[in-house]
Every structure is written in structure tokens, then in C-alpha cells.
Design a protein around this motif. Structure first.
Motif, mmCIF file in Angstrom:
data_model
loop_
_atom_site.group_PDB
_atom_site.id
_atom_site.type_symbol
_atom_site.label_atom_id
_atom_site.label_comp_id
_atom_site.label_asym_id
_atom_site.label_seq_id
_atom_site.Cartn_x
_atom_site.Cartn_y
_atom_site.Cartn_z
ATOM 1 N N THR A 47 0.838 -1.197 0.000
ATOM 2 C CA THR A 47 0.000 0.000 0.000
ATOM 3 C C THR A 47 0.876 1.251 0.000
ATOM 4 O O THR A 47 1.712 1.420 0.895
ATOM 5 C CB THR A 47 -0.908 0.025 1.242
ATOM 6 O OG1 THR A 47 -1.645 -1.193 1.310
ATOM 7 C CG2 THR A 47 -1.863 1.202 1.192
ATOM 8 N N ILE A 49 2.221 4.733 0.929
ATOM 9 C CA ILE A 49 1.990 5.588 2.096
ATOM 10 C C ILE A 49 2.437 7.008 1.803
ATOM 11 O O ILE A 49 3.151 7.270 0.819
ATOM 12 C CB ILE A 49 2.686 5.049 3.370
ATOM 13 C CG1 ILE A 49 4.219 5.145 3.248
ATOM 14 C CG2 ILE A 49 2.246 3.633 3.671
ATOM 15 C CD1 ILE A 49 4.935 4.930 4.567
ATOM 16 N N GLY A 511 -1.325 0.049 5.013
ATOM 17 C CA GLY A 511 -1.191 1.501 4.914
ATOM 18 C C GLY A 511 -1.485 2.239 6.203
ATOM 19 O O GLY A 511 -1.415 3.471 6.246
ATOM 20 N N ASP A 525 -3.691 6.633 9.973
ATOM 21 C CA ASP A 525 -3.799 6.453 8.534
ATOM 22 C C ASP A 525 -2.579 7.061 7.845
ATOM 23 O O ASP A 525 -2.408 8.280 7.810
ATOM 24 C CB ASP A 525 -5.081 7.140 8.030
ATOM 25 C CG ASP A 525 -5.437 6.759 6.603
ATOM 26 O OD1 ASP A 525 -4.596 6.103 5.953
ATOM 27 O OD2 ASP A 525 -6.544 7.106 6.149
ATOM 28 N N ARG A 527 -1.885 6.119 4.616
ATOM 29 C CA ARG A 527 -2.091 5.902 3.191
ATOM 30 C C ARG A 527 -1.931 7.207 2.400
ATOM 31 O O ARG A 527 -2.307 8.277 2.868
ATOM 32 C CB ARG A 527 -3.478 5.313 2.938
ATOM 33 C CG ARG A 527 -3.626 3.870 3.416
ATOM 34 C CD ARG A 527 -5.061 3.413 3.341
ATOM 35 N NE ARG A 527 -5.908 4.159 4.276
ATOM 36 C CZ ARG A 527 -7.212 3.953 4.402
ATOM 37 N NH1 ARG A 527 -7.813 3.031 3.651
ATOM 38 N NH2 ARG A 527 -7.915 4.659 5.277
ATOM 39 N N GLY A 530 -4.710 9.471 2.268
ATOM 40 C CA GLY A 530 -5.644 8.992 3.285
ATOM 41 C C GLY A 530 -6.282 10.137 4.042
ATOM 42 O O GLY A 530 -5.620 11.114 4.392
#
Length: 533
Positions: A47, A49, A511, A525, A527, A530
């Protein structure tokens, strides 16, 4: 120290195609034990980041129920399997009591520290200077204390005890004399049966009334009990899914063992036992006694076996908890073992003991080799290279190279002094990263050439590599740092206040970043793009 070696017997048929945690399914293999599935600090999460932090830091997605830490719950890190998080806790409860316990926590609150590093002569000189120091305040007092420590302490003494000594100077005559603290550190009973019994002992010491009053206030009117607990949390919400409990023994802050999850079982070292627990229900499957009152390494699961340093090295059958072998010459409990598979096809169990680095046959428990090293940090391996961080003088950060039928040879050493040698190094590509021991450091794996180095208040927590970025806890867990994993230049990407525990390593998951705090667990979070949803 000269490296020593016993004859190595090949077991290629037993370890052909052996991979660390080979029996764990791909879905479970993300971060299911200390430092991840490969025990190297590198996340396999793909994922993407963030490359920086928002002004107010990464969004908090959830926080858990209240969970104690430090003196009341230890310093274990979390692991994840699927969408379940697991955390072992020696869960302390303070119970009102007539008994009075004088322990290290009480003495530390009054300023007690061991002074063996200073020796009796320098300790006495420091105490005399504190009593005779001029009346100063503010910056003048700060400068006087710093100057005295700089002029009288060695570099090593300053690193380990300098701040503590400066604090005593700033307290002046209000600091309790070290000789008195040493007396108070030797109670004839643990615990005293009643306040009257405690007071009778203090009468014998003939303390100054003000010191006696401070001491009595510091001694709690409670006695701690403890349960061995393993928590299972929903990684999506932080809700507790189940909680395993068993009778335990108070261990204070010493329990820092991170559990391992494999084949739908959780393997956890707590105050009295190594437990195997059903990962889906929390039901006990088996338990095996341990001897160090919760002070054990993080268990290593591989090929149906559990390897554990808990005073001495042991190997346990993961199916039923039976001890397969012990190696009583391999002593330690802080550093966690790894398996090192080298180009000659040999797999060796590598342990940092209290005083050296050892290679053990994982089938028989026999010593293969012993060489310089030792300490709290977990080794890390890549192909024929093994990198350690050691508290042994003259070793510090060292890279070893595997040799056929012989102990590994020293490839390079990067020596330095630090107050702690606890954070585990990380190998990424052709580089070694050390993000601890009060520095951020990148070196070439082949020759130890320093690419960059920065002095940073980064001590115990080990780094995690996610999506080509290094995630680090700094300033005793106060800040979360993000660095670009590149040898080209030291490139900080973001820094945000996070107020985490300073020992546990953060846990990556899809993530997100799972962080243990003083009284709960929180999920953030990370991500790319995100928004906390």
C-alpha cells in the motif's frame, strides 16, 4: 575475543528449501512476529503511504480500550495476522493492602541510580560538589551543572549518567544523599507486613525527618498482583475481540516480549509461561513454564518449532509445548534470535547473548560458533551478511560475513559510544540503516562506508521500512519520523508529535500504523491521500 567454532554438520536434507516461517500462509505473513514475518523490519505491505505528514499529523482512525504499559503492563509490540492484532500484556493491578513494598520503582522516583560506572571516588566527589555548590538559579545553574559534568565525567559516563547528575545538582541540597538511597535500596523484607514494620526499619536508619517523610509518601499503600493476558483486537476498529487471562506474577516493566502468530495460534511469553493460544477463540492450547519472570525474548516460530531466549536458549515443539532441547551456555533474555540461511545451504540460529554472538544448530541446539557481540538488539541478516548492534566495547555496529565450516568473519565495524545499544539495525538493498543509539545512520553493506549520519534523540524503538520509507519513533516516543530510505542524502520527509511508548516498535497494516501508547493502542492512517476514512 577470538571467535571459536565447533565442527559443523550439514543437514541439507532437513533444511532444503527452508524459508523462515515457511508454514505460515501468505495472508498471515505480513507482520506476525517481532520485526515482521522475515524478522528484518521490512514490511511487505504494498500500500503506498504518504511522503509527508499533514500539519496536525496523520489522521487517527481509532483507539482501543484502556491497556496498561510500562511498570503496569510492560513494553511488548503488537503483531498482526489477517485483520486481527495481538498484544501480550503482564497486566498489573494495584490492590489496597497493609503490606508495604520497597522496590526499584519507589527508589527511582526518589532519584536512585546505580553508580558503579562512576566508582566510589567520583561519586563522593559529585556529592561533595552538590553540597558545596554556589547558590545559583536558572540558566546560571544549568550551565554550572553542565560544566561540572563535562569536566569530571568521561564521555561514557556523560552519556549514561550525565543528565541524572545534572538533575541532582539542580535539586541541590533537596536531593536525597546517595548513601541514604543506597541504604533504602536494601530493605530487610519484601514486602513489609505492615506500616508499623516499615517504620520500625526506618527507625533503625535514623533518617532526617524530611527524608523519612518523602520516602513514606513514595511507598504505595497497595500491592500489585498480575495476570498474564493476551489481547486480540480488530485491526479495522480497535475493538477487543477476545482476551485470554491466566494467573501471573508481577514483573514491572521487564516484560517486552512480542508474540508470534502462526497456523492459527498465538505464541506468547508472559510472566510465568510460554503460552500457545487459539488465535480465533483465545482458548489455551498448551503452556510451558519459563524461568525469568517475564523477561524473555520475542519467540521465533519456524518449521513447527519455537526458539526462545529466557535466561537460557530453548527450543519448544509448537504442536504440544514439549521442550526439544536447551542450550544452557547461551544466556540472555533481551535480544531475540533469528535464523540465518547462508549460501552454503546451512541454516544457523543466531543469538546475541549477554556477552557474545553465538551460532547454534537449530536441530540439536549444539554450539556451532561464538564470536564478539552481545547485547539487547536483534541481529539482521541478508544472504551471507549478518549485522549486529552490540553493547560490547569496540563492536557497536558490526557486519559479519559467513565462512564455510568456520565462524563468520568481521567485514567491518563502525564503533561509537552511546547510552543505549537497543534499536535493531535494518538492511535494505545494499545499505544498512541504524536509527537508534542517538543517531540516524546509513552505511554501505559491503564495506561499511558511511553515506550519512545525523545526531538524533532516537534510542530503543526499532525502525520499520514501509513503501521505501523509514518509520521511526524519536525522543522517547514523542515524535513519529518519516525518512526516505536512500543512501544519497539524509532526507527527512515528515515529523509529527505522536506521544507513543518509547520501546515498542510500530506495526504496519494495510497503509495504517498501529502504535502502542501509555494506556491504549491507536491506529493512524498513513495511506497516500488517506483522509482517516
Amino acid at each position: 575475543m577470538q571467535a571459536s567454532c565447533k565442527k559443523i554438520h550439514r543437514r541439507d536434507t532437513l533444511f532444503a528449501g527452508f524459508l523462515l516461517l515457511s508454514t505460515i500462509t501468505a495472508a498471515q505473513a505480513e507482520w506476525n512476529q517481532w520485526r515482521g514475518s522475515q524478522r528484518n523490519g521490512i514490511s511487505s505491505d504494498t500500500t503506498p503511504i504518504t511522503s509527508t505528514f499533514p500539519k496536525d499529523g496523520p489522521p487517527e482512525l481509532w483507539k482501543s480500550e484502556s491497556i496498561p504499559s510500562d511498570h503496569d503492563g510492560g513494553h511488548s509490540s503488537l503483531v498482526v495476522s489477517g485483520d486481527h492484532l495481538f498484544l501480550p500484556v503482564v497486566w498489573h493491578t494495584a490492590n489496597p493492602s497493609e503490606q508495604r513494598l520497597v522496590d526499584g520503582e519507589v527508589l527511582a522516583s526518589l532519584g536512585h541510580r546505580g553508580t558503579n560506572l562512576l566508582g566510589p571516588e567520583l561519586t563522593a566527589k559529585m556529592e561533595a560538589a552538590r553540597h558545596d555548590m554556589p547558590r545559583l538559579r536558572g540558566t546560571a545553574l544549568d550551565e554550572w551543572a553542565r560544566t561540572w559534568v563535562k569536566e569530571n565525567f568521561s564521555e561514557e559516563q556523560r552519556l549514561i549518567l550525565g543528565s541524572w547528575a545534572e538533575g541532582r545538582f539542580k535539586q541541590g541540597k533537596q536531593a536525597i544523599d546517595l548513601a541514604i538511597l543506597d541504604q533504602l535500596n536494601k530493605p530487610p523484607k519484601k514486602p513489609f507486613d505492615s506500616p508499623a514494620e516499615l517504620n520500625a526499619w526506618l527507625d533503625e536508619l535514623n533518617l532526617d525527618p524530611s527524608v523519612r517523610e518523602r520516602f513514606i509518601k513514595a511507598v504505595p499503600n497497595t500491592i500489585k498482583s498480575a495476570e498474564d493476558v493476551v489481547l486480540c483486537l480488530d485491526a479495522k476498529s480497535g475493538k477487543t475481540l477476545w482476551k485470554f487471562k491466566a494467573e501471573g506474577h508481577p514483573t514491572g516493566r521487564t516484560n517486552a516480549s512480542t508474540c508470534a502468530v502462526a497456523d492459527d495460534r498465538v505464541y506468547a511469553v508472559l510472566s510465568t509461561h510460554l503460552y500457545a493460544i487459539d488465535a480465533n477463540s483465545g482458548a489455551l492450547i498448551w503452556k510451558t513454564p519459563v524461568s525469568k519472570n517475564g523477561k524473555g525474548s520475542s519467540p521465533l516460530y519456524a518449521d513447527g518449532k519455537i526458539y526462545l531466549l529466557e535466561g537460557t536458549l530453548m527450543c519448544v515443539n509448537a504442536a504440544d509445548g514439549q521442550i526439544l532441547w536447551t542450550n544452557k551456555e547461551t544466556k540472555g533474555s533481551n535480544s531475540s534470535p533469528i535464523l540465518w540461511k547462508t549460501s552454503d545451504g546451512l541454516t544457523t540460529l543466531v543469538c546475541q547473548t549477554n556477552n557474545n554472538l553465538t551460532g547454534i544448530d537449530p536441530v540439536t541446539g549444539e554450539l556451532r560458533w561464538k564470536t564478539e557481540g552481545g547485547g539487547q538488539s536483534t541481529p539482521v541478516a541478508q544472504d551471507d551478511h549478518l549485522v549486529i548492534l552490540s553493547s560490547t566495547k569496540g563492536v557497536a555496529l558490526r557486519c559479519y560475513q559467513a565462512q564455510p565450516n568456520a565462524p563468520p568473519k568481521t567485514l567491518w565495524t563502525h564503533d561509537f559510544l552511546s547510552s543505549r545499544y537497543s534499536a535493531s539495525p535494518l538492511i535494505h538493498g545494499d545499505e544498512v540503516y541504524l536509527l537508534g543509539s542517538s543517531r540516524h545512520l546509513c552505511l554501505n553493506l559491503a564495506d561499511g562506508k558511511v553515506h550519512w549520519e545525523s545526531q538524533v534523540e532516537s534510542t530503543i524503538s526499532s525502525p520499520v521500512l514501509i513503501d521505501g520509507k523509514l518509520v521511526i519513533m524519536d525522543n522517547n516516543g514523542t515524535f513519529l519520523n518519516l525518512l526516505k530510505a536512500t543512501p544519497e542524502t539524509y532526507t527527512p520527509l515528515g515529523r509529527t508529535r505522536i506521544s507513543a511508548m518509547w520501546c515498542p516498535t510500530p506495526t504496519p497494516w494495510q497503509g495504517r500504523l498501529i502504535i502502542r501508547k501509555k494506556d491504549h493502542v491507536a491506529c493512524y492512517d498513513l495511506r497516500e491521500g488517506g483522509n482517516g476514512q
